[in-house]
Design a protein around this motif. Sequence first.
Motif, PDB file in Angstrom:
ATOM      1  N   GLY A   1       0.810  -1.214   0.000  1.00 21.22           N
ATOM      2  CA  GLY A   1       0.000   0.000   0.000  1.00 21.22           C
ATOM      3  C   GLY A   1       0.842   1.262   0.000  1.00 21.22           C
ATOM      4  O   GLY A   1       0.503   2.261  -0.642  1.00 21.22           O
TER       5      GLY A   1
ATOM      6  N   HIS B   1     -10.413  -1.126   0.728  1.00 18.80           N
ATOM      7  CA  HIS B   1      -9.737  -1.150   2.037  1.00 18.80           C
ATOM      8  C   HIS B   1     -10.711  -0.815   3.166  1.00 18.80           C
ATOM      9  O   HIS B   1     -10.747  -1.492   4.207  1.00 18.80           O
ATOM     10  CB  HIS B   1      -8.604  -0.127   2.057  1.00 18.80           C
ATOM     11  CG  HIS B   1      -7.391  -0.519   1.273  1.00 18.80           C
ATOM     12  ND1 HIS B   1      -7.136  -1.787   0.830  1.00 18.80           N
ATOM     13  CD2 HIS B   1      -6.322   0.242   0.877  1.00 18.80           C
ATOM     14  CE1 HIS B   1      -5.973  -1.811   0.192  1.00 18.80           C
ATOM     15  NE2 HIS B   1      -5.467  -0.599   0.194  1.00 18.80           N
TER      16      HIS B   1
ATOM     17  N   HIS C   1      -5.672   2.970   3.659  1.00 17.43           N
ATOM     18  CA  HIS C   1      -4.723   1.870   3.773  1.00 17.43           C
ATOM     19  C   HIS C   1      -4.231   1.721   5.213  1.00 17.43           C
ATOM     20  O   HIS C   1      -4.198   0.611   5.756  1.00 17.43           O
ATOM     21  CB  HIS C   1      -3.546   2.122   2.817  1.00 17.43           C
ATOM     22  CG  HIS C   1      -2.394   1.211   3.026  1.00 17.43           C
ATOM     23  ND1 HIS C   1      -1.213   1.626   3.595  1.00 17.43           N
ATOM     24  CD2 HIS C   1      -2.240  -0.116   2.754  1.00 17.43           C
ATOM     25  CE1 HIS C   1      -0.380   0.603   3.660  1.00 17.43           C
ATOM     26  NE2 HIS C   1      -0.976  -0.458   3.152  1.00 17.43           N
TER      27      HIS C   1
ATOM     28  N   THR D   1      -3.879  -5.459  -2.926  1.00 21.37           N
ATOM     29  CA  THR D   1      -3.040  -4.267  -2.949  1.00 21.37           C
ATOM     30  C   THR D   1      -1.809  -4.477  -3.824  1.00 21.37           C
ATOM     31  O   THR D   1      -1.377  -3.550  -4.525  1.00 21.37           O
ATOM     32  CB  THR D   1      -2.639  -3.895  -1.515  1.00 21.37           C
ATOM     33  OG1 THR D   1      -3.821  -3.845  -0.697  1.00 21.37           O
ATOM     34  CG2 THR D   1      -1.975  -2.532  -1.461  1.00 21.37           C
TER      35      THR D   1
END
Length: 245
Positions: free
Chosen positions: A14, A49, A85, A124
């Motif tokens: 991320g 997320h 994130h 991710t």
Amino acid sequence: METTDFVDALDREGRLLAAAAEEAGTAAEVPACPGWRVRDLLRHTGVVHRWAAGIVADACASPRPMGDPPDLDGDALVAWYRDSHRGLVETLAAAPADLECWTFHPAPSPSPSAFWARRQAHETAVHRYDAESARGGAPTAIGAEFAVDGVDELLRGFHARSRSRVRTENPRVLRVRATDTEAVWTVRLSDTPPVAALGDSGEADAELAGTAAQLYLALWNRVPVPSVTGDPALAGLWRETSAIV
């Protein structure tokens, strides 16, 4: 891989995604996702997320809808993604090992918290590659162990679901082989969802081969399959029908 390994991978991927997006700019096209710009990538991944973090934090026993992306762009959107994130990483790091919550595919995982850490790490990583493709330059390398796990999740998890469109009128067998590891899968195709198993028993109609990292990206339709032997139509079938819906 352990749950903590996936949380660490999610954290790393991320951060790399956000850095690449910032360098590319939110208006940059994403070659790996035709029709998308970096702003679309950030909005999509950030919403995912937050959705996953909410399911874990609230121990949801059933699915919930995803939220809407924010009306942000530029630096503000990158900052919103970083916050999304960071919240997911913190939520998964704090999740108890015995957490009970909803998950959406049957890929082997010891617990729901392990499922979500694994799923979001791979989510991710793939989109980090997308962001780096928009930025240009050499993409960050994908480790073989992580890539093998991602191929396994895709074959034995996502495409074990009834929503998979990878189907054939008559039974066919597809082999997937990672040439830099001992990992190999046999995928049985029919008019029902694919059935994938570890190992290479029996004859195959076609084999897709490459390093684990190459297969990871190829099976997510980010790069071509490095090597196809046997019936090339099965490689075409995968490319045309395997998009996750």
